[in-house]
Design an enzyme around this catalytic site. Structure first.
Site, short mmCIF file in Angstrom:
data_model
loop_
_atom_site.label_atom_id
_atom_site.label_comp_id
_atom_site.label_asym_id
_atom_site.label_seq_id
_atom_site.Cartn_x
_atom_site.Cartn_y
_atom_site.Cartn_z
CB SER A 7 -0.90 0.02 1.24
OG SER A 7 -1.53 1.28 1.38
CE1 TYR A 49 -3.96 -2.00 4.53
CE2 TYR A 49 -3.37 0.31 4.18
CZ TYR A 49 -3.76 -0.92 3.67
OH TYR A 49 -3.95 -1.07 2.32
#
Length: 258
Positions: free
Chosen positions: A145, A162
Site C-alpha cells: 500500500s 496497517y
C-alpha cells in the site's frame, strides 16, 4: 511488444480474489491468456469471478482459502497444482485495513492485520516457491500500500497496524527477491492508494468531506478507478519485467510525492 505481456500457458494464483482489486486483476490475467486459481474465504463470490473468467475462454478454479491458516493454504495450493500442474504467478492480494492507533486498538485487531497482510504472504509463498524454484521460473507480486511509506493525520485514515504491516510487506519482498532471483523468480510489490473497492465503499467512500479533501491533496485530483492497477500488476507478472527485482511501484496518482 505486446508479446512481452502475453501470459498464454501461464497459471496465476490470486488471493483475495472474490472482489475489488483481486477480482479485477484475476480477470486481467485471464484476458492476457493465463488460467487462474481464485482463492478467498467466500466461495460464492469467487464463483461469480470464475464465471467471468471462463467467458474469456480461459480456465479457472475457485477455492476456499483462509491465508491466515497454514493448513488451508497448503490444501489450496495442492488443489491448484492438481488442477493445473504448475504455478507461474502468485498475486498476494488478500489484505485487511483495521482502523485505530496504538493507543486505542486491541491486540486482536493488531494481530489480525499482521496475520492477513504479512503471514498470509509467508504461507502462500512457503507452499508455492518450492515448485517455482524447481521449474526455474516464477513471478510473485505482493500488494502492499502507499501507506507503507506515508501516513495520514486524518482520523478516518489512522490505521497504525496497517502502516506497520504493509511496511513489513516491503521488507519481506526485498528479502525474497534477493534470495530467489538466482532461481528465475522475481518478487516485487505494488502500492495502491485509495481505490473504490468493497472494503472502502462502505467507509471512506461514504464520506463526501473525506473524498473532497483527498482529491484536493492528490495531484491527479481523484481516487483510483477500477482497472487502473491492472497495468502495473500485469507488468510485474509478465516477462516485460524480467530484470525488475525487489521493487515497490506506487500507484497513487502522485500522492506520495506531495
Amino acid at each position: 511488444m505486446t508479446g512481452l505481456f502475453d501470459l498464454t500457458g501461464k497459471t496465476a494464483v490470486v488471493t483475495g480474489a472474490s472482489s475489488g482489486l483481486g477480482a479485477d486483476a484475476a480477470l486481467a490475467y485471464a484476458q492476457s491468456g493465463a488460467d487462474v486459481a481464485l482463492l478467498a474465504r467466500r466461495v460464492d463470490k469467487l464463483n461469480q469471478v470464475k464465471e467471468e473468467i471462463e467467458k474469456t475462454g480461459r480456465r479457472a478454479v475457485a477455492l476456499a482459502c483462509d491465508v491466515t491458516e497454514e493448513g488451508s493454504v497448503k490444501g489450496a495450493v495442492e488443489e491448484v497444482l492438481k488442477e493445473f500442474g504448475h504455478i507461474d504467478i502468485l498475486l498476494n492480494n488478500a489484505g485487511v485495513a483495521v482502523r485505530g492507533g496504538v493507543d486505542s486498538m486491541s491486540e486482536e485487531d493488531w494481530d489480525r492485520s499482521f496475520n492477513t497482510n504479512v503471514k498470509g504472504i509467508f504461507f502462500m509463498s512457503k507452499y508455492i516457491v518450492p515448485q517455482m524454484k524447481e521449474r526455474g521460473y516464477g513471478k510473485i507480486v505482493n500488494i502492499a500500500s502507499v501507506n507503507a511509506v506515508i501516513a495520514d493525520k486524518n482520523d478516518m485514515f489512522i490505521r497504525h497496524s496497517y502502516n506497520a504491516s504493509k511496511s513489513a510487506v516491503l521488507g519481506l519482498t526485498k528479502g525474497m527477491a534477493c534470495s530467489y532471483a538466482r532461481y528465475g523468480i522475481t518478487v516485487n510489490a505494488v502500492g495502491p492508494a485509495l481505490f473504490e473497492t468493497e472494503m472502502t465503499a462502505g467507509t471512506l467512500f461514504k464520506s463526501e468531506q473525506f473524498l473532497q479533501g483527498y482529491s484536493a491533496m492528490n495531484p491527479a485530483g481523484r481516487p483510483g478507478k477500477k482497472g487502473e492497477l491492472n497495468g502495473t500488476v500485469l507488468y510485474l507478472s509478465s516477462d516485460a519485467s524480467s530484470y525488475v527485482q525487489g521493487q515497490f511501484i506506487v500507484v497513487d496518482g502522485g500522492g506520495a510525492i506531495v
